[in-house]
Write a protein that holds these residues in place. Structure first.
Motif, PDB file in Angstrom:
ATOM      1  N   ARG A 123      -7.489 -54.130 -90.184  1.00 26.79           N
ATOM      2  CA  ARG A 123      -7.652 -52.987 -91.086  1.00 26.79           C
ATOM      3  C   ARG A 123      -7.145 -51.717 -90.398  1.00 26.79           C
ATOM      4  NH1 ARG A 123     -13.982 -51.605 -90.208  1.00 26.79           N
ATOM      5  NH2 ARG A 123     -13.813 -51.889 -87.981  1.00 26.79           N
ATOM      6  N   HIS A 124      -6.981 -50.684 -91.154  1.00 26.17           N
ATOM      7  CA  HIS A 124      -6.415 -49.408 -90.722  1.00 26.17           C
ATOM      8  C   HIS A 124      -4.955 -49.577 -90.293  1.00 26.17           C
ATOM      9  CE1 HIS A 124     -10.502 -48.155 -90.826  1.00 26.17           C
ATOM     10  NE2 HIS A 124     -10.846 -48.859 -89.769  1.00 26.17           N
ATOM     11  N   GLY A 125      -4.319 -50.640 -90.735  1.00 24.74           N
ATOM     12  CA  GLY A 125      -2.891 -50.817 -90.451  1.00 24.74           C
ATOM     13  C   GLY A 125      -2.557 -51.197 -89.024  1.00 24.74           C
ATOM     14  N   ILE A 126      -3.581 -51.542 -88.256  1.00 23.29           N
ATOM     15  CA  ILE A 126      -3.333 -51.905 -86.867  1.00 23.29           C
ATOM     16  C   ILE A 126      -2.822 -53.349 -86.805  1.00 23.29           C
ATOM     17  CG2 ILE A 126      -4.423 -52.226 -84.610  1.00 23.29           C
ATOM     18  CD1 ILE A 126      -6.470 -50.062 -85.635  1.00 23.29           C
ATOM     19  N   LYS A 128      -1.928 -56.459 -84.168  1.00 21.99           N
ATOM     20  CA  LYS A 128      -2.006 -56.958 -82.799  1.00 21.99           C
ATOM     21  C   LYS A 128      -1.157 -58.213 -82.688  1.00 21.99           C
ATOM     22  CE  LYS A 128      -6.600 -55.144 -82.310  1.00 21.99           C
ATOM     23  NZ  LYS A 128      -8.008 -55.438 -82.520  1.00 21.99           N
TER      24      LYS A 128
ATOM     25  N   GLU B 181     -13.088 -45.613 -82.241  1.00 23.60           N
ATOM     26  CA  GLU B 181     -13.495 -46.949 -82.663  1.00 23.60           C
ATOM     27  C   GLU B 181     -12.421 -48.022 -82.437  1.00 23.60           C
ATOM     28  OE1 GLU B 181     -14.791 -46.776 -86.688  1.00 23.60           O
ATOM     29  OE2 GLU B 181     -14.553 -48.945 -86.903  1.00 23.60           O
ATOM     30  N   CYS B 182     -11.208 -47.742 -82.945  1.00 21.51           N
ATOM     31  CA  CYS B 182     -10.208 -48.806 -82.877  1.00 21.51           C
ATOM     32  C   CYS B 182      -9.609 -48.927 -81.478  1.00 21.51           C
ATOM     33  CB  CYS B 182      -9.125 -48.618 -83.926  1.00 21.51           C
ATOM     34  SG  CYS B 182      -8.309 -47.061 -83.829  1.00 21.51           S
ATOM     35  N   SER B 227      -2.106 -44.668 -90.151  1.00 15.80           N
ATOM     36  CA  SER B 227      -3.413 -45.323 -90.183  1.00 15.80           C
ATOM     37  C   SER B 227      -4.511 -44.269 -90.318  1.00 15.80           C
ATOM     38  CB  SER B 227      -3.617 -46.106 -88.886  1.00 15.80           C
ATOM     39  OG  SER B 227      -4.969 -46.426 -88.716  1.00 15.80           O
ATOM     40  N   ASP B 228      -5.563 -44.604 -91.051  1.00 12.25           N
ATOM     41  CA  ASP B 228      -6.612 -43.597 -91.227  1.00 12.25           C
ATOM     42  C   ASP B 228      -7.447 -43.409 -89.964  1.00 12.25           C
ATOM     43  OD1 ASP B 228      -7.536 -46.110 -91.565  1.00 12.25           O
ATOM     44  OD2 ASP B 228      -8.539 -45.770 -93.479  1.00 12.25           O
ATOM     45  N   MET B 229      -7.138 -44.178 -88.939  1.00 10.52           N
ATOM     46  CA  MET B 229      -7.815 -43.991 -87.659  1.00 10.52           C
ATOM     47  C   MET B 229      -7.153 -42.858 -86.874  1.00 10.52           C
ATOM     48  SD  MET B 229     -10.326 -45.975 -86.763  1.00 10.52           S
ATOM     49  CE  MET B 229     -11.151 -45.949 -88.341  1.00 10.52           C
TER      50      MET B 229
END
Lengths: 457, 302
Positions: A123-126, A128, B181-182, B227-229
């Motif tokens: 999520r958040h477009g990350i 890995k 967080e991320c 990204s919203d992060m």
């Protein structure tokens, strides 16, 4: 090869990997037409685990032959490879949160760099990406047919988990006792000492099982560690387990299947005949009979034409069988306080036995050469070997570790001079026993003996 | 009536007095003037937690000025951590000199600050009064919890020169501010068999990438700039630098309690990680790490 695991299935997949990681140190990956197979085998090759994920388990499932444009150099055959379990485990480390964080996981093969690529879209477009080095290898198969088994149980996962929870963490083996009246699990001791050990028996009602088909009453002993590995998976997925087994010494299998999702097969070796039957008998009681018993059971099995056990015992030269039984007799004598201790004799025997064990270990290694899968019916799960030069190296490392452990044990034993103590892990030595056959047939054996790295330790 | 316990523990004298509420107010009201630094705080955990975040070496240098305290910890002359505690975090902060500098054993300081335990469950706050008489004197800590008082006296040491990374915001090429967080998750999943962690910052995709090169192979995590992060993204040119994981590892403590992190890289490839940490009273403190990049030649020697 290219497949995508959707987010909703990622947790099950991670659990499967974790379960396999409890058994073996290498993960064999094989994309097949009927699904994606993930397999492992433990270092002593007494346990085998396979997860076959149905193509419907994936959002997208492409084998290389279906996708010739991208994999031109590898269109004829699906790749079979193995990777280090630890590196794969690292990707799916956080089982608890993986469902929440990962939206999908793409597994593909990068033929250009020879890497197996796990791409996790979080999520958040990350994103890995894990590029794992792999070793190409032959297919890994357990030669086992569950259809021939006399006994079959289908057990709800919860009941099995609750039964196993009663055993202590350091308990290595358990015995499953089945008859038409009762089914029970009890802990198994190689050397039962009533002053130190506690017998735990978990009795289960037949109607607690989903189905029971018991052809012969039997007691089979197997490693608890692998059973726990299996249960760690079914505990979460809540799927019933189908257990097929036969007489002691023959492999038992666990089948878990979820329609259109996955099919898991685990095959565990069981302890050969005579050891099981008197598992709970104190050594003093065994003392008088053990010598004859070993021979008796040996010939018995021959008469019965029980092939798997036949192979097992056939492999040992008669002298060795005698040696074994002698040692066992000594052991029981030494444990009985009244008996005199025949020290000098037993010390010599101790040495011969440990030599014998070393040899068998070496042969086990030798076994990994391509042409040695002759004895497929032994309790050791026959595994089709890997024809990669790198593979034996890795295996050797494990084995060396094991060997050195065993050596340490032996040294300790010898230092302590406990007269006539039998090999501490008869279970394992039994498995390795099967490779004694190759000793007789293969002239190359002495050469390998000389090259053994054991001496360098 | 006053009970006094004096206990020698780890080579330092500690004294407990019961009951002391009154004693504290009467005794210390008049002689505060002899100190060059007096700082009081209602909840000692606010200080202890920040100190723990930079606690990867035994010795720390403390700088006190009008603005507050700065605690500096260094390792291998390659990495430096600074914790900033603004004067506003203290409910009383008096300093009579322009700047005070001393070195102190951080293990001991943290141990003393947490002498009443670290649990926040009891709901009882430990208050702190910290005094320093000046060069050559001990640092005096007075901790009180529920009428129980502890006096601690910790030796201070001659300050050494600390590293000057000369990290100037005008030289910063790339800067990202993101939620912790991320990054925390990415750090926890790092392949620790890798020697280095590679940072890639770029105005073009993949924008921000962390890579490791371990035994099992390469692994990398990409964070797209939309990204919203990611709260702010100012990258002007592509930079790829490697940093020793062993040097970055100490910053995980700070990362784990932070809410935001700013990642900056200057034209020499020096890395600055600034963590914004909210304490229990909602005040904001900062902990920053500077790290030098791993040179190519060095890596070959490995």
């Amino acid at each position: 090869m290219n497949c995508i695991i959707p987010g909703k299935n990622i947790k099950v997949f991670a659990r499967a990997i974790h379960s396999l990681a409890k058994i073996g140190e290498e993960l064999y990956i094989e994309p097949l037409e009927n699904g994606f197979a993930f397999k492992t085998v433990n270092s002593s090759r007494s346990a085998f685990g396979l997860f076959l994920f149905d193509p419907r388990f994936f959002d997208k499932y492409h084998r290389p032959s279906d996708n010739e444009t991208t994999f031109q150099n590898d269109e004829n055959e699906s790749p079979r490879c193995k990777i280090a379990m630890s590196s794969c485990l690292n990707i799916f480390k956080s089982v608890a949160t993986i469902e929440k964080t990962v939206e999908k996981c793409k597994i593909s093969l990068n033929m250009k760099d020879d890497r197996l690529v796990f791409k996790m879209y979080c999520r958040h477009g990350i994103v890995k990406t894990h590029n794992l080095a792999f070793i190409e290898c032959e297919s890994l198969k357990a030669v086992f047919n569950s259809d021939n088994c006399e006994n079959c149980l289908i057990a709800p996962s919860k009941m099995l988990c609750e039964a196993v929870i009663h055993f202590q963490n350091n308990q290595e083996e358990v015995t499953l006792v089945v008859s038409s009246e009762k089914i029970s699990f009890k802990n198994y001791f190689e050397e039962y000492d009533s002053t130190k050990q506690m017998i735990t028996e978990v009795k289960l009602h037949l109607d607690e099982f989903n189905a029971c088909d018991i052809g012969i009453n039997t007691e089979i002993t197997f490693c608890l560690k692998e059973l726990r590995a299996i249960l760690s998976f079914v505990e979460v997925t809540n799927l019933p387990v189908k257990i097929n087994f036969d007489t002691p010494g023959k492999p038992m299998s666990y089948l878990i299947s979820s329609e259109g999702m996955l099919e898991a097969t685990f095959v565990l070796a069981t302890l050969a005949g005579d050891n099981c039957s008197n598992s709970q008998v104190p050594p003093s009681a065994r003392q008088s009979t053990s010598q004859n018993k070993t021979r008796a059971s040996c010939s018995n099995k021959n008469l019965n034409g029980d092939e798997s056990i036949l192979v097992e015992w056939d492999d040992m030269t008669m002298a060795e069988v005698e040696e074994m039984s002698l040692v066992e007799a000594c052991a029981s004598r030494s444990q009985c306080p009244a008996a005199p201790k025949p020290q000098p004799v037993s010390k010599r025997q101790q040495k011969t036995v440990s030599n014998g064990r070393n040899q068998s270990k070496m042969h086990n290694r030798l076994d990994k050469t391509p042409d040695s899968d002759e004895d497929t019916n032994s309790p050791v799960i026959a595994v089709q070997p890997c024809i990669n030069l790198l593979a034996p190296n890795i295996d050797t490392d494990d084995e060396e570790k094991q060997n050195s452990d065993v050596r340490k044990e032996e040294e300790e034993e010898e230092d302590d001079i406990i007269p006539g103590t039998p090999p501490s892990k008869k279970f394992k030595s039994l498995f390795f026993g099967n490779s004694q056959a190759s000793e007789a047939s293969q002239k190359a054996a002495p050469v390998v003996l000389a090259a053994d790295t054991d001496e360098d330790d | 009536m006053l009970f006094v316990f004096i206990i020698r523990m780890n080579g330092r004298w500690r004294c407990w007095k019961l009951p002391t509420r009154m004693a504290l107010s009467t005794k210390h009201a008049d002689d505060d003037s002899q100190y060059v630094l007096v700082a009081k705080m209602d909840n000692v955990r606010n200080l202890a937690n920040i100190l723990k975040a930079v606690h990867f070496k035994e010795i720390a240098t403390i700088f006190a000025s009008d603005l507050g305290l700065k605690i500096t910890v260094e390792d291998f002359k390659c990495v430096q951590a600074n914790a900033f505690i603004q004067s506003a975090v203290f409910h009383e902060y008096i300093i009579t000199e322009e700047q005070i500098t001393f070195k102190i054993n951080l293990n001991v300081l943290i141990e003393c600050l947490t002498i009443f335990g670290t649990s926040s469950l009891s709901g009882v706050l430990t208050s702190l009064k910290m005094c320093y008489k000046g060069y050559g004197h001990h640092l005096i800590l007075m901790l009180e919890e529920d009428g129980v008082l502890t006096d601690c006296s910790i030796k201070t040491m001659e300050p050494d020169e600390v590293l000057d990374f000369d990290f100037c915001s005008t030289n910063v090429v790339n800067k990202i501010i993101m939620k912790s967080e991320c990054l925390r998750e990415a750090f926890s999943e790092l392949d620790m068999t890798s020697n280095v962690l590679e940072f890639l910052l770029s105005p073009d995709p993949p924008h921000f990438r962390l890579s490791t090169f371990g035994n099992a192979g390469r692994a990398h995590s990409d964070f797209p700039k939309d990204s919203d992060m990611i709260e702010s993204f100012h990258c002007t040119s592509t930079q790829v630098n490697r940093y020793k994981i062993s040097l970055l590892k100490p910053s995980v403590k700070a990362l784990s309690i932070s809410s935001r992190v700013s990642i900056r890289m200057d034209n020499r490839g020096f890395l600055s990680l600034q963590y914004m940490i909210k304490n229990e009273d909602g005040q904001v403190c900062f902990v920053e790490f500077y790290c030098v990049p791993d040179e190519e030649e060095e890596e070959e020697q490995d």
